[in-house]
Scaffold this motif. Sequence first.
Motif, PDB file in Angstrom:
ATOM      1  N   UNK A 261       0.844  -1.194   0.000  1.00  0.00           N
ATOM      2  CA  UNK A 261       0.000   0.000   0.000  1.00  0.00           C
ATOM      3  C   UNK A 261       0.877   1.241   0.000  1.00  0.00           C
ATOM      4  N   UNK A 262       0.671   2.111  -0.952  1.00  0.00           N
ATOM      5  CA  UNK A 262       1.444   3.364  -0.992  1.00  0.00           C
ATOM      6  C   UNK A 262       0.629   4.453  -1.671  1.00  0.00           C
ATOM      7  N   UNK A 263       0.691   5.676  -1.127  1.00  0.00           N
ATOM      8  CA  UNK A 263       0.007   6.840  -1.693  1.00  0.00           C
ATOM      9  C   UNK A 263       0.872   7.409  -2.817  1.00  0.00           C
ATOM     10  N   UNK A 264       0.251   7.630  -3.984  1.00  0.00           N
ATOM     11  CA  UNK A 264       0.995   8.060  -5.161  1.00  0.00           C
ATOM     12  C   UNK A 264       0.863   9.542  -5.481  1.00  0.00           C
ATOM     13  N   UNK A 265      -0.091  10.204  -4.876  1.00  0.00           N
ATOM     14  CA  UNK A 265      -0.232  11.619  -5.163  1.00  0.00           C
ATOM     15  C   UNK A 265      -1.378  12.241  -4.388  1.00  0.00           C
ATOM     16  N   UNK A 266      -1.317  13.583  -4.255  1.00  0.00           N
ATOM     17  CA  UNK A 266      -2.329  14.328  -3.505  1.00  0.00           C
ATOM     18  C   UNK A 266      -2.948  15.405  -4.384  1.00  0.00           C
ATOM     19  N   UNK A 267      -4.177  15.749  -4.104  1.00  0.00           N
ATOM     20  CA  UNK A 267      -4.828  16.872  -4.755  1.00  0.00           C
ATOM     21  C   UNK A 267      -4.441  18.168  -4.045  1.00  0.00           C
ATOM     22  N   UNK A 268      -4.812  19.295  -4.626  1.00  0.00           N
ATOM     23  CA  UNK A 268      -4.410  20.593  -4.093  1.00  0.00           C
ATOM     24  C   UNK A 268      -4.866  20.816  -2.657  1.00  0.00           C
ATOM     25  N   UNK A 275      -3.765   5.970  -4.930  1.00  0.00           N
ATOM     26  CA  UNK A 275      -2.856   5.123  -4.178  1.00  0.00           C
ATOM     27  C   UNK A 275      -2.798   3.749  -4.810  1.00  0.00           C
ATOM     28  N   UNK A 276      -1.657   3.115  -4.627  1.00  0.00           N
ATOM     29  CA  UNK A 276      -1.448   1.771  -5.165  1.00  0.00           C
ATOM     30  C   UNK A 276      -1.775   0.768  -4.075  1.00  0.00           C
ATOM     31  N   UNK A 277      -2.649  -0.156  -4.391  1.00  0.00           N
ATOM     32  CA  UNK A 277      -2.951  -1.238  -3.448  1.00  0.00           C
ATOM     33  C   UNK A 277      -2.723  -2.552  -4.179  1.00  0.00           C
ATOM     34  N   UNK A 278      -1.616  -3.190  -3.858  1.00  0.00           N
ATOM     35  CA  UNK A 278      -1.270  -4.434  -4.535  1.00  0.00           C
ATOM     36  C   UNK A 278      -1.057  -4.228  -6.013  1.00  0.00           C
ATOM     37  N   UNK A 279      -1.842  -4.940  -6.824  1.00  0.00           N
ATOM     38  CA  UNK A 279      -1.659  -4.918  -8.272  1.00  0.00           C
ATOM     39  C   UNK A 279      -2.419  -3.806  -8.988  1.00  0.00           C
ATOM     40  N   UNK A 295     -12.934  11.160   5.596  1.00  0.00           N
ATOM     41  CA  UNK A 295     -12.526  12.001   4.472  1.00  0.00           C
ATOM     42  C   UNK A 295     -11.494  11.268   3.635  1.00  0.00           C
ATOM     43  N   UNK A 296     -11.146  11.860   2.492  1.00  0.00           N
ATOM     44  CA  UNK A 296     -10.109  11.288   1.629  1.00  0.00           C
ATOM     45  C   UNK A 296      -8.747  11.900   1.923  1.00  0.00           C
ATOM     46  N   UNK A 297      -8.668  12.701   2.974  1.00  0.00           N
ATOM     47  CA  UNK A 297      -7.402  13.271   3.426  1.00  0.00           C
ATOM     48  C   UNK A 297      -6.869  12.350   4.521  1.00  0.00           C
ATOM     49  N   UNK A 298      -6.127  11.328   4.125  1.00  0.00           N
ATOM     50  CA  UNK A 298      -5.725  10.307   5.099  1.00  0.00           C
ATOM     51  C   UNK A 298      -4.261   9.898   4.936  1.00  0.00           C
ATOM     52  N   UNK A 299      -3.727   9.336   6.005  1.00  0.00           N
ATOM     53  CA  UNK A 299      -2.370   8.795   6.026  1.00  0.00           C
ATOM     54  C   UNK A 299      -2.401   7.437   6.725  1.00  0.00           C
ATOM     55  N   UNK A 300      -1.344   6.630   6.495  1.00  0.00           N
ATOM     56  CA  UNK A 300      -1.254   5.293   7.086  1.00  0.00           C
ATOM     57  C   UNK A 300      -0.142   5.234   8.134  1.00  0.00           C
TER      58      UNK A 300
END
Length: 355
Positions: A261-268, A275-279, A295-300
């Motif tokens: 699981x990794x976040x690939x980018x954020x909006x303004x 975000x990439x989840x597996x494949x 919300x969609x403003x999240x971190x892991x």
Amino acid sequence: MQRVIIFAPLKKIIIAMVSFVIFLFLITILIVGFTGRKTNITDPKNTVPKFGISSDSINIDSQDGDNLKIKLYMTKENKVVELSLEEYVRGVVSAEMPLNFGIEALKAQAIAARTYALAHTKQFGGAQIKEHNGADLCDTTHCQVYMSKEERMNSLDEKQRDEYWKKVTQAVNETIGQVLTYNGKLVMEPYYFSTSGGKTEDAEAVFGSGQPYLKSVKSDGDKESPRYTTVEKYTYTELANKINEQFPKAALSSKKLKSQISIKGYNEGGTVKELKIGNITISGRQFREMLGLKSANFTFSFNTKTVDITCKGFGHDVGMSQWGAGAMAKQGSKCDEILTHYYQGVKIESYKSVK
């Protein structure tokens, strides 16, 4: 060239008639106001009532005007009721906005709610939804939350009831008939939500398309909201199973979850763009909806036994932040300043029935 001779008595009569017509025209402008050419602001085929736009008012045809009605689907009772527009707006303001907010925040909410109501009413171009059983709107977050005076007052401490209902009534009465317009047309998407993470989001980033008045702006003061920060905890197995159930192609493994699981980018505005989840790669909105996050403003945070997902804000992040509006009112901003901050380029205009 042949000369036309007009006898004196006839000439006086013509002059008198012309003067009378000019007099009537001027009186009409003074009494009614010059609105210019009537323009349909919601439907190019002219199948719905027309608005006439002037610099400071929207005139609704007399068959609508002061008697505007809203058909509301009451979900718990499974019935459709008809309310006057302003009665409906009172019920929305009292249900949607914390009543300890300043009066200017409540007035901003009233204008946004009234605009939303008209934009979603069939007679003004709104599309009816099958689940509404023929009504224009429902009383839940699917549209706007509505509560009757009795229901809302029963949810408050007895000592606060009179004070808060007077405030709601004041907010609605002082903005009666006022709506948001953009480029002379009714704002059809006056979205609002509870709490931002410090900035609102561009509608296009969240919904895939948007209006020019729904752009990302700063929203100070949202930290005062009790929903500003929330944390959802999952075991590695729980989270992997939930994601795989919704997105089988992700093929996540609970033992490899941290690397999958990794976040690939954020909006303004700070929400997760993708975000990439597996494949596979999905949007932040899809991930939020899958887990029911605030919300969609999240971190892991990948801990020893749990994966913690920390969210900032509450809601879709588009349009007016209610807690941001509350903070602006607390700092002395007027309702027009609040609305023009969150809805870029709009005007606040009033409708009145044309007699």
